[in-house]
Design an enzyme around this catalytic site. Structure first.
Site: not given
Length: 190
Positions: A73, A122, A142
């Site tokens: 923003h 990690a 994943r």
């Protein structure tokens, strides 16, 4: 870092153990919630820590970053091509359910729920929900395996004996020798 959050972070630097740091964070109500038997290695209070909730038996390794906000923003509000249109800061929650390990250097973005019985490798980037009973890793993270597959692998691994296990954050010469033998054997087999 401003005011109260800076003071809280400075206090965390004076607390030597992660168990005591976690107890301090919980007693002071700094995070949204911290369940039982949790351990937070970090000495930094995340921005908007009240937007982070931990279930029970959660382990957070060092240098894990919780991102509860998005500051685009600022760039948008200063963009002359947007004719003065104004945007607000985006903020969001992070929920971590029971029995979770988060590996060092992981980044967790807002709007994410991490289910129960999850292991995060990690250096992972968590940018979407992680289902329960998963082992995940990568950028973005994943699923690598199920929690049960991971348990089975751990149960069958060659592991050191109790006589040489690390004690008081120290490793014996015997344990180091055992580890190096195992290391070289695994690399020679490749």
């Amino acid at each position: 870092m401003r005011g109260k959050r800076l003071l809280q972070t400075l206090k965390l630097y004076t607390i030597l153990t992660s168990t005591k740091r976690t107890k301090y964070l919980k007693e002071k109500g700094i995070w949204g919630a911290i369940g039982e038997n949790c351990n937070i290695m970090s000495r930094t209070v995340p921005l908007y820590a009240k937007l982070i909730k931990l279930g029970n038996n959660v382990r957070i390794a060092s240098n894990v970053t919780f991102v509860t906000h998005d500051v685009t923003h600022v760039m948008l509000n200063d963009n002359p091509n947007l004719n003065g249109e104004k945007f607000k800061e985006k903020i969001g929650c992070i929920e971590i359910q029971d029995n979770v390990f988060i590996g060092t250097g992981t980044i967790i973005l807002y709007g994410v729920r991490i289910g129960s019985n999850v292991i995060i490798g990690a250096g992972s980037l968590i940018n979407k929900d992680i289902p329960p009973n998963s082992v995940v890793g990568g950028v973005p993270a994943r699923i690598i395996s199920t929690f049960n597959e991971y348990l089975e692998k751990r149960r069958t691994e060659d592991i050191y004996t109790d006589e040489i296990k690390p004690r008081n954050e120290m490793i014996s010469d015997e344990a180091a020798e055992w580890c190096w033998k195992k290391f070289y054997k695994s690399h020679d087999e490749k």
